[in-house]
Design a protein around this motif. Structure first.
Motif, PDB file in Angstrom:
ATOM      1  N   HIS A 289       0.789  -1.162  -0.019  1.00 55.53           N
ATOM      2  CA  HIS A 289       0.420   0.154   0.054  1.00 55.53           C
ATOM      3  C   HIS A 289       0.966   1.335  -0.190  1.00 55.53           C
ATOM      4  CE1 HIS A 289      -3.577  -2.285   0.965  1.00 55.53           C
ATOM      5  NE2 HIS A 289      -2.770  -2.808   2.512  1.00 55.53           N
ATOM      6  N   GLY A 290      -0.013   2.416  -0.489  1.00 56.00           N
ATOM      7  CA  GLY A 290       1.426   3.363  -0.320  1.00 56.00           C
ATOM      8  C   GLY A 290       2.388   3.799  -1.378  1.00 56.00           C
ATOM      9  N   GLY A 291       2.986   4.762  -0.853  1.00 56.64           N
ATOM     10  CA  GLY A 291       4.392   5.043  -1.519  1.00 56.64           C
ATOM     11  C   GLY A 291       5.935   3.917  -1.415  1.00 56.64           C
ATOM     12  N   ASP A 292       6.664   4.293  -2.559  1.00 57.03           N
ATOM     13  CA  ASP A 292       7.789   3.882  -2.615  1.00 57.03           C
ATOM     14  C   ASP A 292       8.323   4.203  -1.246  1.00 57.03           C
ATOM     15  OD1 ASP A 292       6.763   2.013  -4.320  1.00 57.03           O
ATOM     16  OD2 ASP A 292       8.033   2.850  -6.101  1.00 57.03           O
ATOM     17  N   SER A 293       9.976   3.681  -0.682  1.00 57.96           N
ATOM     18  CA  SER A 293      11.075   3.938  -0.254  1.00 57.96           C
ATOM     19  C   SER A 293      12.301   3.699  -0.459  1.00 57.96           C
ATOM     20  CB  SER A 293      10.918   4.440   0.813  1.00 57.96           C
ATOM     21  OG  SER A 293      11.882   5.119   1.906  1.00 57.96           O
ATOM     22  N   THR A 294      13.399   3.910   0.106  1.00 57.82           N
ATOM     23  CA  THR A 294      14.369   2.915  -0.262  1.00 57.82           C
ATOM     24  C   THR A 294      15.583   2.360   1.205  1.00 57.82           C
ATOM     25  OG1 THR A 294      16.131   5.038  -0.117  1.00 57.82           O
ATOM     26  CG2 THR A 294      15.502   4.719  -1.673  1.00 57.82           C
ATOM     27  N   LEU A 295      15.703   1.261   1.960  1.00 52.10           N
ATOM     28  CA  LEU A 295      16.194   1.261   3.167  1.00 52.10           C
ATOM     29  C   LEU A 295      17.257   2.275   3.404  1.00 52.10           C
ATOM     30  CD1 LEU A 295      17.067  -2.819   2.765  1.00 52.10           C
ATOM     31  CD2 LEU A 295      14.984  -1.451   2.722  1.00 52.10           C
ATOM     32  N   GLY A 296      18.119   3.161   2.608  1.00 50.57           N
ATOM     33  CA  GLY A 296      18.458   4.243   3.346  1.00 50.57           C
ATOM     34  C   GLY A 296      17.317   5.001   4.029  1.00 50.57           C
ATOM     35  N   THR A 297      16.790   5.351   3.021  1.00 49.39           N
ATOM     36  CA  THR A 297      15.468   5.795   3.566  1.00 49.39           C
ATOM     37  C   THR A 297      15.325   5.439   5.327  1.00 49.39           C
ATOM     38  OG1 THR A 297      15.220   7.478   2.108  1.00 49.39           O
ATOM     39  CG2 THR A 297      13.646   7.654   3.733  1.00 49.39           C
ATOM     40  N   GLU A 298      15.226   4.740   5.486  1.00 49.56           N
ATOM     41  CA  GLU A 298      14.540   4.210   6.247  1.00 49.56           C
ATOM     42  C   GLU A 298      14.967   4.238   7.424  1.00 49.56           C
ATOM     43  OE1 GLU A 298      11.166   4.339   6.458  1.00 49.56           O
ATOM     44  OE2 GLU A 298      11.566   5.103   4.624  1.00 49.56           O
ATOM     45  N   ARG A 299      16.137   3.274   7.080  1.00 46.49           N
ATOM     46  CA  ARG A 299      17.473   2.337   8.210  1.00 46.49           C
ATOM     47  C   ARG A 299      17.245   3.288   9.359  1.00 46.49           C
ATOM     48  NH1 ARG A 299      20.374  -1.307   7.069  1.00 46.49           N
ATOM     49  NH2 ARG A 299      20.601  -1.241   4.877  1.00 46.49           N
ATOM     50  N   PRO A 300      17.789   4.941   9.622  1.00 52.61           N
ATOM     51  CA  PRO A 300      17.971   5.044  11.058  1.00 52.61           C
ATOM     52  C   PRO A 300      16.824   5.072  11.845  1.00 52.61           C
ATOM     53  CG  PRO A 300      18.547   6.774   9.197  1.00 52.61           C
ATOM     54  CD  PRO A 300      18.040   5.641   8.807  1.00 52.61           C
ATOM     55  N   SER A 301      15.493   4.818  11.553  1.00 50.81           N
ATOM     56  CA  SER A 301      14.458   4.821  12.176  1.00 50.81           C
ATOM     57  C   SER A 301      13.918   3.571  12.814  1.00 50.81           C
ATOM     58  CB  SER A 301      12.988   4.982  11.060  1.00 50.81           C
ATOM     59  OG  SER A 301      13.459   6.484  10.957  1.00 50.81           O
ATOM     60  N   LEU A 302      14.608   2.543  12.620  1.00 54.45           N
ATOM     61  CA  LEU A 302      14.938   1.367  13.449  1.00 54.45           C
ATOM     62  C   LEU A 302      14.869   1.354  15.142  1.00 54.45           C
ATOM     63  CD1 LEU A 302      16.785  -1.215  10.551  1.00 54.45           C
ATOM     64  CD2 LEU A 302      14.134  -1.409  11.242  1.00 54.45           C
ATOM     65  N   PRO A 303      15.343   2.040  14.634  1.00 52.81           N
ATOM     66  CA  PRO A 303      15.350   1.925  16.820  1.00 52.81           C
ATOM     67  C   PRO A 303      14.396   2.616  17.206  1.00 52.81           C
ATOM     68  CG  PRO A 303      17.692   2.973  15.725  1.00 52.81           C
ATOM     69  CD  PRO A 303      16.902   2.573  14.848  1.00 52.81           C
ATOM     70  N   ASP A 304      13.428   3.328  16.415  1.00 60.83           N
ATOM     71  CA  ASP A 304      12.656   4.669  17.401  1.00 60.83           C
ATOM     72  C   ASP A 304      11.492   2.604  16.718  1.00 60.83           C
ATOM     73  OD1 ASP A 304      13.997   7.021  17.556  1.00 60.83           O
ATOM     74  OD2 ASP A 304      13.518   7.238  16.009  1.00 60.83           O
TER      75      ASP A 304
END
Length: 222
Positions: free
Chosen positions: A201-216
């Motif tokens: 569902h929804g838009g795409d992304s890259t792992l690099g964009t999302e990686r910093p948010s993993l701990p959150d």
């Protein structure tokens, strides 16, 4: 036009041309806004559809009525509502994660031709897609990985991973722990930042964009 992955239900598809693979993203159902992905091998013309989610007439038009394989990423009802109608016309091989296959068969009446698990390969013409099994959202959710020899990896994640977080686990803490652990170890730890992912569902992304948010994501529990 530059591919962005931005689509709206029943709107025009977004098309991405790779040297060996054409990716067509199409959204269905204004309420659920499911993404369907048509993958076409440019060498052979073979076609694979990721999630026959809804609106069989539109998907038949999109595919030209020719689909060699339909992969259902997981058992939830909104991802296979058009499977029976498409299968009746195109007679494809049907693929699903082994733990979800019985539920998909029961809901759709369509036999699952091939039940897959971690490390299996699904082919569309000359193109190989590696299965990554990610439990938590459902027991048998699967992702598909294409390692483009001329560029960065491409990953279809179903409802396991989205921009901004992992898939829903409906308040089940154990399921969330499984999902976040497997997303981190099987996806983020294995694949580079430039990996582009395509969710259900929804838009795409890259792992690099999302990686910093993993701990959150892990800290918030969803």
């Amino acid at each position: 036009m530059t591919y962005t992955g931005d689509v709206t239900p029943a709107g025009p598809p977004a098309i991405r041309e790779l040297p060996g693979l054409t990716i067509t993203k199409y959204a269905v159902d204004p309420r659920m806004a499911n993404n369907c992905y048509l993958l076409r091998c440019t060498a052979t013309g073979a076609q694979l559809l990721v999630d026959a989610a809804d609106d069989a007439p539109a998907l038949l038009e999109l595919t030209g009525g020719i689909v060699d394989t339909i992969v259902t990423t997981h058992q939830h009802w909104d991802h296979h509502r058009a499977l029976a109608d498409l299968a009746a016309v195109t007679r494809p091989m049907t693929v699903a994660g082994a733990p979800d296959a019985d539920a998909i068969e029961s809901a759709t009446g369509v036999p699952v031709s091939r039940r897959v698990g971690d490390g299996d390969v699904v082919r569309v013409g000359d193109v190989e897609l590696e299965v990554i099994a990610i439990a938590g959202h459902t027991p048998g959710s699967i992702c598909l990985l294409y390692r483009d020899p001329a560029g960065h990896p491409h990953l279809w994640t179903g409802d396991a991973l989205f921009p901004g977080g992992v898939g829903a686990t409906f308040g089940d803490a154990d399921a969330f722990a499984t999902l976040i652990d497997q997303v981190e170890t099987k996806i983020f730890d294995r694949l580079p930042d430039e990996t582009w992912f395509y969710p259900g569902h929804g838009g795409d992304s890259t792992l690099g964009t999302e990686r910093p948010s993993l701990p959150d994501w892990r800290a918030r529990g969803w």
